[in-house]
Enzyme design. Structure first.
Site, PDB file in Angstrom:
ATOM      1  N   VAL A  94      39.104  39.785  33.122  1.00 43.80           N
ATOM      2  CA  VAL A  94      39.906  40.844  33.739  1.00 43.80           C
ATOM      3  C   VAL A  94      39.512  41.030  35.202  1.00 43.80           C
ATOM      4  O   VAL A  94      40.367  41.203  36.073  1.00 43.80           O
ATOM      5  CB  VAL A  94      39.771  42.170  32.960  1.00 43.80           C
ATOM      6  CG1 VAL A  94      40.589  43.274  33.643  1.00 43.80           C
ATOM      7  CG2 VAL A  94      40.250  42.000  31.525  1.00 43.80           C
ATOM      8  N   CYS A  95      38.225  40.979  35.483  1.00 42.29           N
ATOM      9  CA  CYS A  95      37.750  41.155  36.862  1.00 42.29           C
ATOM     10  C   CYS A  95      38.317  40.086  37.778  1.00 42.29           C
ATOM     11  O   CYS A  95      38.690  40.362  38.929  1.00 42.29           O
ATOM     12  CB  CYS A  95      36.227  41.100  36.913  1.00 42.29           C
ATOM     13  SG  CYS A  95      35.417  42.422  35.995  1.00 42.29           S
ATOM     14  N   THR A  96      38.392  38.860  37.292  1.00 41.76           N
ATOM     15  CA  THR A  96      38.921  37.769  38.101  1.00 41.76           C
ATOM     16  C   THR A  96      40.390  38.008  38.432  1.00 41.76           C
ATOM     17  O   THR A  96      40.828  37.804  39.576  1.00 41.76           O
ATOM     18  CB  THR A  96      38.729  36.428  37.375  1.00 41.76           C
ATOM     19  OG1 THR A  96      37.330  36.221  37.155  1.00 41.76           O
ATOM     20  CG2 THR A  96      39.286  35.272  38.185  1.00 41.76           C
TER      21      THR A  96
END
Length: 219
Positions: A45-47
Site C-alpha cells: 500500500v505504501c508503494t
C-alpha cells in the site's frame, strides 16, 4: 505522544532525508507543505501511495505545496525503494524528500503512531497520517488512516484547493465541492458586504426557515 492536530504548530524537527538534512519549518517556508507518513518501505500500500503522490507532485507544486514523506527506514533503504516506486508507475519521479526515522522518534513527535501495527521488534509503526501545514507552520488539515487503508490523493488535492480558496476569500466549500464549483459565503459576511465582495453576485437558497444563510457564489 503529543496530540498534534488542526491549529497546532508542527514541531521544527531536523530530519535526515533522501535530499540531505532539512528542518521542517525551513522546508515549509512561506508556502504550504504536506507531511505524510508510511508504515514501512517495500510494502504494497505504501508503494502505491508514494507513487500516487509522485504522480500528483506537479499539481501540488502549482499550488505552492511541497511534499515531505516519512518512513521508518534509513535513507539508503528509501533510495532503493524509490526505484520500485518509479517502476510501479512508469513516468513518475519521486522529486520530493523522504525522511528517515529508524528510531521511530519523529513519528511520535508528529502524532503519526499506529497503536495496532508493530514491527518485528514489537515497536509501533507509523499510521497513514497526513498533515497539511500552512505558511504559519500550523496544521491546517490532518488525515489519519489505519495501515490497511490507502489514502485518496484526489481528496488531498481537493482539500488543498478548499483551504487555499477559503484563505483567499471569505467563503467555505460545501459538501462534495471540487475546484470550479460554487462556494458558500461565510455567515460573518452580511448581504451588504457580500454585494461588494462578490460583484458577480450570489444566489440565496430559499429555505423553510426563511433564513438567508445559504448563499452560493463563484470565486
Amino acid at each position: 505522544m503529543p496530540g498534534l492536530t488542526i491549529g497546532d504548530t508542527i514541531p521544527d524537527l531536523e530530519l535526515d532525508t533522501t535530499h540531505g538534512r532539512i528542518r521542517i519549518h525551513d522546508y515549509v517556508g512561506n508556502g504550504y507543505a504536506i507531511v505524510f507518513s508510511h508504515p514501512a518501505d517495500f510494502t504494497p500500500v505504501c508503494t502505491t501511495e508514494m507513487a500516487a503522490m509522485a504522480g500528483y507532485a506537479a499539481k501540488f507544486e502549482n499550488r505552492g505545496v511541497k511534499l515531505l514523506g516519512i518512513s521508518c527506514d534509513d535513507v539508503n533503504s528509501h533510495k532503493e525503494w524509490i526505484k520500485d516506486i518509479e517502476a510501479y508507475k512508469p513516468g513518475c519521479r519521486v522529486t520530493f524528500p523522504i525522511a528517515a526515522d529508524p528510531k521511530k522518534e519523529v513519528i511520535k513527535q508528529l502524532n503519526m503512531v499506529d497503536p495496532d501495527e508493530k514491527d518485528q521488534n514489537g515497536q509501533n509503526l507509523p499510521s497513514r497520517t497526513l498533515h497539511l501545514v500552512g505558511p504559519d507552520k500550523k496544521v491546517k488539515v490532518s488525515f489519519l488512516y489505519p495501515a490497511p487503508v490507502g489514502r485518496n490523493t484526489d481528496e488531498v488535492l481537493r482539500v488543498v484547493d478548499s483551504i487555499q480558496k477559503a484563505s483567499q476569500h471569505r467563503v467555505a466549500t460545501p459538501a462534495n465541492w471540487k475546484a470550479g464549483d460554487a462556494v458558500v459565503i461565510s455567515p460573518s459576511v452580511s448581504n451588504e458586504e457580500a454585494q461588494k465582495l462578490f460583484p458577480g453576485g450570489f444566489e440565496v437558497k430559499d429555505l423553510p426557515s426563511g433564513k438567508d444563510y445559504l448563499r452560493f457564489t463563484k470565486v
